[in-house]
Design a protein around this motif. Sequence first.
Motif, PDB file in Angstrom:
ATOM      1  N   ARG A 158       0.863  -1.171   0.000  1.00  0.00           N
ATOM      2  CA  ARG A 158       0.000   0.000   0.000  1.00  0.00           C
ATOM      3  C   ARG A 158       0.904   1.228   0.000  1.00  0.00           C
ATOM      4  NH1 ARG A 158      -5.203   0.645   0.729  1.00  0.00           N
ATOM      5  NH2 ARG A 158      -5.766  -1.178   1.959  1.00  0.00           N
ATOM      6  N   GLN A 159       0.428   2.311  -0.589  1.00  0.00           N
ATOM      7  CA  GLN A 159       1.262   3.505  -0.741  1.00  0.00           C
ATOM      8  C   GLN A 159       1.529   4.179   0.608  1.00  0.00           C
ATOM      9  OE1 GLN A 159       2.670   5.010  -3.664  1.00  0.00           O
ATOM     10  NE2 GLN A 159       3.668   6.047  -1.967  1.00  0.00           N
ATOM     11  N   PRO A 160       2.806   4.223   1.053  1.00  0.00           N
ATOM     12  CA  PRO A 160       3.099   5.006   2.258  1.00  0.00           C
ATOM     13  C   PRO A 160       3.063   6.503   1.929  1.00  0.00           C
ATOM     14  CG  PRO A 160       5.091   3.968   1.415  1.00  0.00           C
ATOM     15  CD  PRO A 160       3.994   3.561   0.496  1.00  0.00           C
ATOM     16  N   VAL A 161       2.554   7.283   2.854  1.00  0.00           N
ATOM     17  CA  VAL A 161       2.318   8.705   2.561  1.00  0.00           C
ATOM     18  C   VAL A 161       2.704   9.555   3.766  1.00  0.00           C
ATOM     19  CG1 VAL A 161       0.529  10.426   2.053  1.00  0.00           C
ATOM     20  CG2 VAL A 161       0.399   8.173   0.980  1.00  0.00           C
ATOM     21  N   LEU A 162       3.383  10.650   3.494  1.00  0.00           N
ATOM     22  CA  LEU A 162       3.589  11.700   4.479  1.00  0.00           C
ATOM     23  C   LEU A 162       2.698  12.846   4.025  1.00  0.00           C
ATOM     24  CD1 LEU A 162       5.346  12.376   6.948  1.00  0.00           C
ATOM     25  CD2 LEU A 162       7.010  13.364   5.387  1.00  0.00           C
ATOM     26  N   LEU A 163       1.858  13.347   4.914  1.00  0.00           N
ATOM     27  CA  LEU A 163       0.797  14.241   4.463  1.00  0.00           C
ATOM     28  C   LEU A 163       0.611  15.378   5.459  1.00  0.00           C
ATOM     29  CD1 LEU A 163      -2.664  12.920   3.261  1.00  0.00           C
ATOM     30  CD2 LEU A 163      -2.536  14.813   4.856  1.00  0.00           C
ATOM     31  N   THR A 164       0.641  16.596   4.975  1.00  0.00           N
ATOM     32  CA  THR A 164       0.317  17.732   5.839  1.00  0.00           C
ATOM     33  C   THR A 164      -0.989  18.343   5.360  1.00  0.00           C
ATOM     34  OG1 THR A 164       2.619  18.128   6.407  1.00  0.00           O
ATOM     35  CG2 THR A 164       1.092  19.969   6.691  1.00  0.00           C
ATOM     36  N   LEU A 165      -1.924  18.406   6.286  1.00  0.00           N
ATOM     37  CA  LEU A 165      -3.273  18.883   5.965  1.00  0.00           C
ATOM     38  C   LEU A 165      -3.552  20.159   6.747  1.00  0.00           C
ATOM     39  CD1 LEU A 165      -6.192  18.554   4.843  1.00  0.00           C
ATOM     40  CD2 LEU A 165      -6.651  17.045   6.777  1.00  0.00           C
ATOM     41  N   ARG A 166      -3.999  21.159   6.024  1.00  0.00           N
ATOM     42  CA  ARG A 166      -4.392  22.429   6.649  1.00  0.00           C
ATOM     43  C   ARG A 166      -5.878  22.606   6.365  1.00  0.00           C
ATOM     44  NH1 ARG A 166      -1.482  26.778   8.521  1.00  0.00           N
ATOM     45  NH2 ARG A 166      -2.383  28.843   8.160  1.00  0.00           N
ATOM     46  N   SER A 167      -6.668  22.778   7.412  1.00  0.00           N
ATOM     47  CA  SER A 167      -8.119  22.859   7.247  1.00  0.00           C
ATOM     48  C   SER A 167      -8.647  24.052   8.011  1.00  0.00           C
ATOM     49  CB  SER A 167      -8.814  21.617   7.819  1.00  0.00           C
ATOM     50  OG  SER A 167      -8.251  20.438   7.348  1.00  0.00           O
ATOM     51  N   GLY A 168      -9.749  24.583   7.528  1.00  0.00           N
ATOM     52  CA  GLY A 168     -10.360  25.709   8.229  1.00  0.00           C
ATOM     53  C   GLY A 168     -11.869  25.618   8.235  1.00  0.00           C
ATOM     54  N   CYS A 169     -12.473  26.285   9.233  1.00  0.00           N
ATOM     55  CA  CYS A 169     -13.930  26.372   9.271  1.00  0.00           C
ATOM     56  C   CYS A 169     -14.336  27.647   9.998  1.00  0.00           C
ATOM     57  CB  CYS A 169     -14.535  25.147   9.958  1.00  0.00           C
ATOM     58  SG  CYS A 169     -14.209  25.069  11.721  1.00  0.00           S
ATOM     59  N   LYS A 170     -15.620  27.960   9.862  1.00  0.00           N
ATOM     60  CA  LYS A 170     -16.171  29.113  10.580  1.00  0.00           C
ATOM     61  C   LYS A 170     -16.741  28.632  11.906  1.00  0.00           C
ATOM     62  CE  LYS A 170     -17.490  31.464   6.324  1.00  0.00           C
ATOM     63  NZ  LYS A 170     -18.605  31.839   5.467  1.00  0.00           N
ATOM     64  N   LYS A 171     -17.023  29.588  12.801  1.00  0.00           N
ATOM     65  CA  LYS A 171     -17.576  29.249  14.122  1.00  0.00           C
ATOM     66  C   LYS A 171     -18.897  28.510  14.020  1.00  0.00           C
ATOM     67  CE  LYS A 171     -15.651  32.970  16.930  1.00  0.00           C
ATOM     68  NZ  LYS A 171     -15.880  34.411  16.902  1.00  0.00           N
ATOM     69  N   ASP A 172     -19.635  28.819  12.952  1.00  0.00           N
ATOM     70  CA  ASP A 172     -20.947  28.158  12.805  1.00  0.00           C
ATOM     71  C   ASP A 172     -20.813  26.739  12.264  1.00  0.00           C
ATOM     72  OD1 ASP A 172     -20.350  28.401  10.134  1.00  0.00           O
ATOM     73  OD2 ASP A 172     -22.086  29.629   9.613  1.00  0.00           O
ATOM     74  N   GLY A 173     -19.591  26.294  12.032  1.00  0.00           N
ATOM     75  CA  GLY A 173     -19.382  24.920  11.596  1.00  0.00           C
ATOM     76  C   GLY A 173     -19.290  24.743  10.088  1.00  0.00           C
ATOM     77  N   THR A 174     -19.226  25.823   9.342  1.00  0.00           N
ATOM     78  CA  THR A 174     -19.102  25.689   7.885  1.00  0.00           C
ATOM     79  C   THR A 174     -17.634  25.508   7.513  1.00  0.00           C
ATOM     80  OG1 THR A 174     -20.839  27.353   7.779  1.00  0.00           O
ATOM     81  CG2 THR A 174     -19.797  26.727   5.691  1.00  0.00           C
ATOM     82  N   LEU A 175     -17.337  24.465   6.742  1.00  0.00           N
ATOM     83  CA  LEU A 175     -15.960  24.279   6.273  1.00  0.00           C
ATOM     84  C   LEU A 175     -15.603  25.393   5.303  1.00  0.00           C
ATOM     85  CD1 LEU A 175     -15.776  20.440   5.481  1.00  0.00           C
ATOM     86  CD2 LEU A 175     -14.695  21.636   7.394  1.00  0.00           C
ATOM     87  N   THR A 176     -14.373  25.876   5.388  1.00  0.00           N
ATOM     88  CA  THR A 176     -13.956  26.966   4.500  1.00  0.00           C
ATOM     89  C   THR A 176     -12.932  26.520   3.456  1.00  0.00           C
ATOM     90  OG1 THR A 176     -12.420  27.559   6.264  1.00  0.00           O
ATOM     91  CG2 THR A 176     -14.452  28.871   6.071  1.00  0.00           C
TER      92      THR A 176
END
Lengths: 804, 288
Positions: A310-328
Amino acid sequence: MSVSEKKTRIIEPDSLIGKRIPKMDAPEKASGRTRYIHDINLSGQLYGKILRSGRIHALIKSIDTSAARALPGVHVVITAADIPDQRPIGVARDHFPLKVGRVRSQRDEIAAVAAESEEIAEAALKLIKVVYEDLPVISDPEDAIKPGAALIHPEPHGADGTHLHLKQGTSIAHRGKADNIAMRFDYAHGDVVKGEAESDVVIEDTFRLHYVTHCCMGVSGMIAEFDASGNLLMYSNTQVPFLHKREFAEYLNMDPARIRIIQPPIGGGFGSKLDIYPFEIICLFLARAAKRPVKMLFTREEEFLASPTRQPVLLTLRSGCKKDGTLTFRQVHTLHDNGAYTSWGATTPFVMMQTFSSLYRVPHCDYHTAAVYTNNPYAGSFRGYGNLQATFAIEQHMDMMAEAIGMDSLEFRLKNAQDSGETTGQGMVFKSCGFKDCINTAAQRSDYSRKFKENEANRGKPGNIKHGIGMASMLHVGGGAKIYPSDGCGTILKMDDFANVTLITGASEIGQGSETVLSQLVCEELGLPISAITVVNNDTAITPWDVGVHASRTTFIAGNSAIGAAKKAKAKILAVAAKKYDAAEADLDLRGGFVIKAASGEVVVELSKLLRNLHFQDKAELVMTTFYYEPPSVHQGKDFKGDVSAAYAWASQVVEVEVDTDTGMVRMTKITGAHDVGRVLNRLGIEGQIEGGMVMGQGYALTEDLMIVDGVMRNPNFRDYKLVTAPEIPEMDIAFIESMDGEGPQGAKGVGEAPSICIAAAAANAIRNATGVRMFELPFTPEKVYRALHGQTPKRYWKPWKAE
Amino acid sequence: MTELKHYFAPTSLDQAVECLKDGDVTILAGGTDLTPQSQAGRIRIKRTLMNIRHIPQLSGITLEGREIRIGTLATITEIMEHPLVRQHLPVLVEACNHFASDQIRNAATLGGNICNASPAGDTLIPLLLLDARVELASMPEAKLYRHSMPLATFFVGPGKTRRSLCELLTCVRIPLPGEGHVAHFHKLGTRPALDISTISIGIGGTLREGVLTNVRVAFGAVAPTPVRAARAEQALEGQKLDAAIIDRVAAIARDEVEPIDDVRATAWYRKEMIHNITRRMLTHVAQA
């Protein structure tokens, strides 16, 4: 007795769909009668064995095969020098089956022998002398992209020491590569800068996914034979016979029309047989040189060393959302350890980016992968195809963001979950979508919310056993994947004069139960019991074309194809019956082996009798039909956008664990899975497939770890490579969401890969729930977890990087 | 490649030890270690392969005076199920219960597990707690010669014992434990079956009114051989098992072992586990 006095016979409506139907190959397999490739022997057959590299990265200075050639019983010894027309294989054509001048990994093939017995072949290998000159080893993909890093596929030098800049278009195997970047993928929709500006919370983490391998119970093998006219017959374990026929022809410089592939039953595929590997080409070279059939079978150790991972992966994930829970937004950078050569593992971003862009509604998404050459084993395709890796990162971030804004994690997921009718930023169109049902069902059946809160409250209490519950969800193609010019499958359907059906399908059975499900669909259409069908699916000289077994496509694509052929047969039968019995075709139907009146179920004629009448008359006819099904999906553009599958599958899984804080041992106690499968066709089969997939996911999460240190595999055996054993398998509660896909066969969607995808992510969330500690690296072995619990695991951060 | 030239299946002990005089003999009993290890190239099969399974003197589990004699050919399953062992040596049953899998337990022999001399051998820890002695037979002249030694002095290193090439391990002798004897075994691995210990621990002794005497502590997979932990034993000897002493002994045990890093675990984790599991086991004994 006159016709009028005969008692009218009524056939009640019945359906095979949704029933529990035992797999057609089960009695043979359970009684040990199945003839795998291991059981097949041809007269005059020789045995092939491969000499593999003793080094990880080295120049081959010389190979002396003279002693091996002189050993009695040895017919052929070959090295690259003996095959001047050798062509590079693999997804990037960067791989000579027999290595030329250089070895790049532990499994590399140096020479091969065909002899009268395995023992003689092995003895001959020991007589081959190879002189190497070691080169620096790159075993960390981060080292591979450092300036000045040693090159794995350097450009060749001329006799005067200068670079030979061979023309573009020649393969990497010939012209080399000026850097270690094997492949790159860059995808975007929206504007992540804007998305980040709109965010109230932004988190960034690095995740590390490890090596695991398929561990098929049947080791790899092949038998190859050239006949007196030069035609090639192969007994092969391939999952993609038609594409491989053409590829084999290319590698042998021969006409594909002269190649025939027979697929004996295989002892496990899971994606591992989706590429052509050196041993297969080498076996063909040996058979060609020996002018005898040659059989080559891996040992178990070889299966570990020389199979894809299986493919080994190094992964950096940057995620954001608003206070109301909406993904940005989401921004993803991955470094794929490509290993020494390129196989399908490098292309897992096709699937990974779908999860990042489209599992939840994300207005802005930016995705980059560089697959880089190292001296490690190379990764192939493996059930889930990158989705386990992507889901591991995404679903942890979903929990983390919910926590950051103080929102219930279920509510947060539901707020951002896709609905049917939506078109995602990547252009995927969700015609049927049971995602929210999956989340709600899995949560309710597992009592997720109550347990989540209770576990959190109990974390600090005394006692070394902590309980945790965690959720993860997934999106995967469920209606094929248009990767090739066609994503279709052909069917030939033949009915005999006893109303038995032979279904000749291009779709291969690799243990997934396809022949049973296809039989069900055909028998349902023709109103026949499942015992009335024979399936032929393993010989390219007989079966019509199919892309192959991958992308959870067989039930959907081959199923629609089989239904198409059955419908044509049914139409022909009803037309004949209508004429003969003076009825309207629309008023007739097939049921229980009879032609009946559709409205009443009243028997018109026994189907076998009608077929005999048709057959044994002056203008005799047979009922034989063909059908080719091509799904209404589209190729993605260069920007990776487009509706690549005719349907999409969804699932939510809840994992419950017990963590022993004294030892770090994680015990999985229960998995609750809710799967949008479109419709259940064979309930027994689909339960088996989901249970098996869950166990595969469990192994990925907790126990399986192919340890590669400086390019050397440290545990190529089942003693030290820990598959999950029976007593470790948790209780399972599986629920089906039947979203009745409009394009699917009887409403069904593909499900083969789905069940293994969420387990590791859900387990990570469960461990966090139990202990307060978040795990960013797999697998969750006792020592890893113990270290994390005791603050002994420094948090890894891989600075996002993309190829320029 | 193997140099195997002869296969020999003697039916008496005399024939077997006579054959061993040659010195170039590989002994086959259950074969559950020999087969995988020889195939993986870790053990070389010598000129003669001698199958000892047809020698009646090497089988059986019997009470001889105040000793239980377990023949070298007794399988792990036989030991687990034998009434004498179940009654007098429950700690050995505990260990057998964690041994590999049913299939392997049906074939693997006690003598094989001992002579394989793995630092992680599952039966070795309870045998050390029980002061087991091993009996060896040879034929230096024309006559059968037997001698015995404590198991605690039998192991030399991984795969190495004090058995000479011309000796055959015939049986294990275990003195019947006295009244008040308690002993427990814990195997720590990653899964309940088919696993090699990350570490294993045995603790035994005579418990009277919360005081432990005649203490035995043994550890597996933390040294080149299974080992008795002298300092931990000393710290426990004659002590009443309270929280303070349990913590002290656990800490001593951790500092006493010097394990290595390997594919199963790091030395650090092994030391931590010796500490945590010793503490857990002593706490259970104290509470029982």
